[in-house]
Design a protein around this motif. Structure first.
Motif: not given
Length: 446
Positions: A62-82
């Motif tokens: 769970f985090w706060w932020g705008g769409e730009a932060r969300a995209k960056l965070t989701e990309d980093a978490l997807a990298l962790y899953t890979r």
């Protein structure tokens, strides 16, 4: 203004789970957390559900932020899953407003996120109620590698001897000024190390020659007040008490009354406008003052709102009063069944070169100094490169970090704004406004 405020101004479409809870309800929510945590811990036991041992693991974040932060965070978490295929994420994010109301509701209601973003307005409150996992053992064992962090940066996450949060980025106070305006009027630029009195005299000259107030009045800005206090050998807090007196506040308010009287600052109505937290309303970009008091990492977002060239230096006075400030933290819920994995995700987002490159400077400068240097080398935005350079230069002058703000810090910040504006509008003398502020602070921390 909160560090790294600007990325929070966007409201995520369709994913903004806002709740507007009262402060009293928020307090009740945290109280419930204190009761709920032992039960959750009992259910969780002493071990951790390791990915692969009992099947796939889904970690809630769970985090706060705008769409730009969300995209960056989701990309980093997807990298962790890979890199860890058995770990996936349940991701929730929203705008800054209402975030901590929602977090209190989740933790009190028995549905806390495993991993959540937090700032120093609330870290002490959550740590005091044992909501946050103590990360000290992970740091000591090397599972959470903080060896490349500035020491004062990771220490700024320690509350009552427990490591309650890990800085997701570093930030510091920045005095941003309009270089184009100064050049057009043949005026000198401010410099790091100039005294407060020299800054005000400079701002007065700017106002006389350009007919634009030289500086926003920062008497309502806790960041400026805090730095000024540290330069006087004081601090914002000492233990669970205030680190300053009514006499200190009076001197601070009188300093800026003198600046207003000399025409170095805008009128009270414009000062009030500049006290807004929205980065787009800072006077240095709205053309209503030559200087604004912000966070160094906000340079890129400020630049988006003006065609003029901007510069940034440290706040006036001895720059060693500034420190490696956590822009915000990642904390782990103490009762999480997947706390070992949650800690590993924090370690990944701070120390994995690919993850750090993805996240960039959205949450402040990378905490890992080696990886910060690499991000700086590849940055293409001139404003971003300048903010990184300024922060890196100031890092050589930083002093030790203060303690994390106490419970009630956000309320104390708002009370400073109220008292300062009473002085600015002439509704009270500096001494009267200072006394009002002290009384209000004592009521908050009582």
């Amino acid at each position: 203004m909160h560090p790294a405020t600007s990325p929070t101004t966007g409201t995520p479409a369709g994913r903004n789970h806002r709740t507007l809870l009262s402060r009293r309800r928020f307090a009740r929510g945290l109280a419930a957390v204190a009761l709920a945590v032992p039960l959750v811990l009992g259910a969780a036991g002493c071990g951790d559900d390791e990915a692969g041992a009992d099947g796939p693991v889904k970690l809630s974040v769970f985090w706060w932020g705008g769409e730009a932060r969300a995209k960056l965070t989701e990309d980093a978490l997807a990298l962790y899953t890979r890199k860890h295929p058995d770990v996936t994420f349940e991701k929730t994010w929203q705008a800054n407003q209402g975030y901590f109301d929602k977090l209190a509701t989740l933790t009190a209601g028995g549905d806390p996120p495993d991993l959540f973003q937090i700032d120093d307005n609330y870290l002490a409150e959550y740590a005091a109620r044992s909501t946050t996992l103590d990360l000290t053992s992970y740091k000591d064992s090397g599972k959470l590698d903080l060896s490349k962090f500035p020491e004062s940066l990771w220490q700024y996450g320690v509350v009552d001897g427990k490591l309650a949060g890990i800085a997701s980025g570093e930030n510091t106070q920045g005095l941003v000024y309009n270089k184009t305006l100064l050049a057009r009027n043949g005026l000198p630029e401010p410099t790091t190390g100039m005294s407060w009195e020299e800054h005000i005299a400079w701002a007065e000259q700017v106002a006389k020659k350009s007919r634009l107030p030289g500086t926003q009045d920062p008497s309502a800005d806790y960041k400026a007040f805090w730095v000024w206090l540290r330069q006087q050998g004081k601090d914002l807090y000492r233990g669970t008490e205030l680190g300053f007196t009514a006499e200190d506040v009076t001197r601070w308010f009188e300093l800026w009354k003198g600046a207003r009287d000399r025409g170095a600052t805008p009128t009270p109505d414009v000062i009030h406008e500049g006290n807004a937290t929205d980065i787009t309303k800072q006077l240095v970009v709205t053309g209503k003052a030559a200087t604004s008091w912000v966070w160094a990492n906000q340079m890129p977002d400020l630049k988006k709102n003006t065609k003029d060239e901007l510069g940034v230096v440290a706040y006036p006075g001895d720059p060693s009063a500034q420190w490696a400030r956590a822009s915000m933290y990642w904390s782990v819920f103490r009762g999480s069944k997947h706390r070992d994995i949650a800690v590993d995700v924090i370690n990944f987002m701070n120390n994995d070169p690919e993850a750090v490159a993805l996240l960039g400077t959205d949450r402040g400068l990378p905490s890992n100094l080696d990886l910060r240097a690499k991000v700086s080398e590849t940055a293409t935005d001139p404003a971003m490169k300048l903010s990184i350079q300024v922060e890196s230069d100031l890092a050589q002058k930083f002093g030790p970090s203060p303690q994390v703000p106490i419970k009630g810090h956000s309320k104390i910040r708002s009370e400073l704004t109220k008292a300062a504006e009473n002085a600015q509008y002439g509704r009270a003398t500096p001494a009267e406004a200072a006394a009002q502020f002290i009384d209000a602070c004592k009521a908050v921390i009582r």
